[in-house]
Design a protein around this motif. Structure first.
Motif, PDB file in Angstrom:
ATOM      1  N   GLY A  60      39.365  47.244  44.658  1.00 33.32           N
ATOM      2  CA  GLY A  60      39.920  48.535  44.281  1.00 33.32           C
ATOM      3  C   GLY A  60      39.309  49.107  43.022  1.00 33.32           C
ATOM      4  N   LEU A  61      39.558  50.383  42.813  1.00 30.85           N
ATOM      5  CA  LEU A  61      38.989  51.126  41.697  1.00 30.85           C
ATOM      6  C   LEU A  61      39.554  50.632  40.360  1.00 30.85           C
ATOM      7  N   GLY A  62      38.676  50.510  39.368  1.00 31.00           N
ATOM      8  CA  GLY A  62      39.179  50.155  38.042  1.00 31.00           C
ATOM      9  C   GLY A  62      38.226  49.309  37.223  1.00 31.00           C
ATOM     10  N   TYR A  63      38.735  48.885  36.082  1.00 29.81           N
ATOM     11  CA  TYR A  63      37.924  48.194  35.080  1.00 29.81           C
ATOM     12  C   TYR A  63      38.546  46.864  34.647  1.00 29.81           C
ATOM     13  N   SER A  64      39.664  46.496  35.235  1.00 29.92           N
ATOM     14  CA  SER A  64      40.361  45.271  34.837  1.00 29.92           C
ATOM     15  C   SER A  64      39.471  44.054  35.054  1.00 29.92           C
ATOM     16  N   SER A  65      39.462  43.168  34.087  1.00 33.26           N
ATOM     17  CA  SER A  65      38.711  41.922  34.246  1.00 33.26           C
ATOM     18  C   SER A  65      39.610  40.858  34.874  1.00 33.26           C
ATOM     19  N   PRO A  66      39.026  39.844  35.507  1.00 29.90           N
ATOM     20  CA  PRO A  66      39.835  38.814  36.150  1.00 29.90           C
ATOM     21  C   PRO A  66      40.295  37.745  35.156  1.00 29.90           C
ATOM     22  N   SER A  67      41.340  37.028  35.556  1.00 30.25           N
ATOM     23  CA  SER A  67      41.759  35.816  34.865  1.00 30.25           C
ATOM     24  C   SER A  67      41.696  34.667  35.860  1.00 30.25           C
ATOM     25  N   VAL A  68      41.320  33.490  35.366  1.00 27.39           N
ATOM     26  CA  VAL A  68      41.087  32.350  36.249  1.00 27.39           C
ATOM     27  C   VAL A  68      41.809  31.122  35.714  1.00 27.39           C
ATOM     28  N   ARG A  69      42.501  30.424  36.624  1.00 28.84           N
ATOM     29  CA  ARG A  69      43.092  29.120  36.292  1.00 28.84           C
ATOM     30  C   ARG A  69      42.924  28.209  37.493  1.00 28.84           C
TER      31      ARG A  69
END
Length: 426
Positions: free
Chosen positions: A80-89
């Protein structure tokens, strides 16, 4: 400046929410020496989670070592559209994006090995394409059995990490009188122990278990960066960059310890401060404001120096061995702590940078990935590869468990395997 250039310049800063903070923190009196850094690398884990904005210790640096500079793409999908970065665990990744046709934001939980969807949580939300294409801005924050996500429209939700079910939510505008503003709320939350902090004009402290307000400061104006935690004179503090300038708050009750005025024409201060003992580095790209190194004393915040050699727009800096690596508008630079540029590199646009194992991981604005040796003498690229052909890349790269995650604003999320002997690993 042309209208297009003006729009592009301002967007960069505002989107930085997305990343809510570019420049990061070291809480010791002095940043590590070269020998100390080498020793830390030897003791560092081979792989690490990346559970929140700007990595495990919020410095824009990964403790991982021994990863390959080459790497190869293993999966690619739309989020999807946007700039959010991912978080990983572990083997799970959380990221959000805006579904334009469905007029909703979607929080995804993905399998890191395959990119397959584990669950999703959808919520109606209008787009805010003000001087950019819009989409989601903030990074999901993984803490314990919760994933916390702040929508640009002012709704903060706590999701169950395993199922995506909403456990609680708060509407900042309706409940707390927070003004959303023309660009929305782009600051990623900060979770420390049982408290969640948000820079939303006023700085807010909420109970992470139920979202109830613990304290709320005065309104410092539209704010875009993530608060930076640090310790000073036996007090737990927050460095908060807001429309009025750099504010230092007591973490326990929100008391203002110091305020250094630092404003631009549009009151946009986006990059998170870098705390280095009793010194704090700040940088603003819009309106050519520049950067400064301040010292926190009993009398307040006192300038050590200021200049225009680092103007952080899309992303902030990383601090490595007493040197700052970051984008001065559209120029990648190395800056020492006296404020002097050691080298510059053009041609990458307004990109983003993180550091791991003595190497810079740089994603150029037009989708070129560059891995370079950390050096104070010159920019020393080791590998280059074109990852994206469309969109702009203002989202911070993420390195976790040997995999590198990259995103374009169009919604393409790419996973590259940078573990050695990748063909023999699951």
């Amino acid at each position: 400046m042309t209208s297009a250039a003006l729009n592009r310049s301002l967007v960069g800063i505002l989107i930085l929410s997305l990343f809510a903070a570019g420049c990061r923190t070291t809480s010791t009196d002095e940043s590590p020496s070269g020998e100390a850094t080498a020793a830390m690398r030897e003791a560092a884990p081979a792989t690490s989670d990346w559970p929140h904005w700007r990595g495990p210790d919020r410095t824009g640096r990964s403790p991982e070592r021994g990863w390959s500079s080459e790497g190869q793409e293993v999966w690619r999908r739309s989020v999807g559209l946007g700039y959010s970065s991912p978080s990983v665990r572990g083997d799970r990744l959380w990221i959000q994006g805006h579904d334009v046709e469905g007029a909703q934001d979607v929080l995804y939980c993905l399998d890191t090995t395959t990119g397959d969807e584990v669950w999703r949580s959808e919520h109606p939300a209008k787009n805010l394409p003000n001087m950019h294409e819009g989409g989601t801005l903030t990074t999901p924050i993984v803490a314990g059995d919760r994933v916390f996500v702040l929508c640009r429209l002012g709704t903060l939700r706590a999701h169950d990490v395993s199922t995506g079910e909403v456990v609680w939510e708060r509407d900042f505008e309706a409940d707390l009188g927070v003004s959303i503003g023309p660009f929305g709320l782009p600051s990623s939350p900060l979770v420390l122990s049982d408290t969640l902090y948000v820079n939303a004009g006023p700085t807010l402290a909420l109970d992470a278990a139920n979202g109830e307000t613990r304290w709320q400061t005065e309104d410092y104006g539209y704010s875009y960066g993530t608060p930076e935690p640090f310790r000073w004179q036996d007090r737990d503090c927050l460095a908060v960059f807001n429309a009025k300038g750099l504010t230092v708050l007591d973490r326990s009750d929100g008391e203002e310890i110091a305020l250094h005025p630092w404003t631009s024409e549009y009151n946009v201060n986006s990059a998170s401060p870098i705390v280095i003992g009793d010194r704090i580095f700040i940088s603003t790209g819009y309106n050519e404001v520049g950067c400064a190194l301040l010292r926190l004393t009993d009398s307040g915040l006192e300038p050590i120096w200021s200049n225009k050699k680092m103007r952080s727009k899309m992303n902030g800096c990383v601090l490595v061995d007493d040197h700052l690596y970051g984008f001065d508008a559209a120029i990648l630079k190395c800056l020492d702590l006296d404020g002097e540029a050691r080298w510059i590199e053009r041609g990458l646009g307004t990109g983003t940078v993180i550091e791991s194992d003595g190497r810079l991981i740089v994603l150029g604005e037009e989708g070129e990935l560059v891995v370079a040796q950390v050096s104070t003498e010159a920019f020393e690229p080791l590998t280059r590869v074109k990852v994206f052909e469309e969109g702009v890349c203002w989202t911070t790269p993420v390195l976790a468990h040997g995999r590198l995650y990259l995103r374009s604003n169009k919604g393409e999320l790419v996973c590259r395997d940078h573990r050695h002997a990748v063909s023999s690993l699951p």
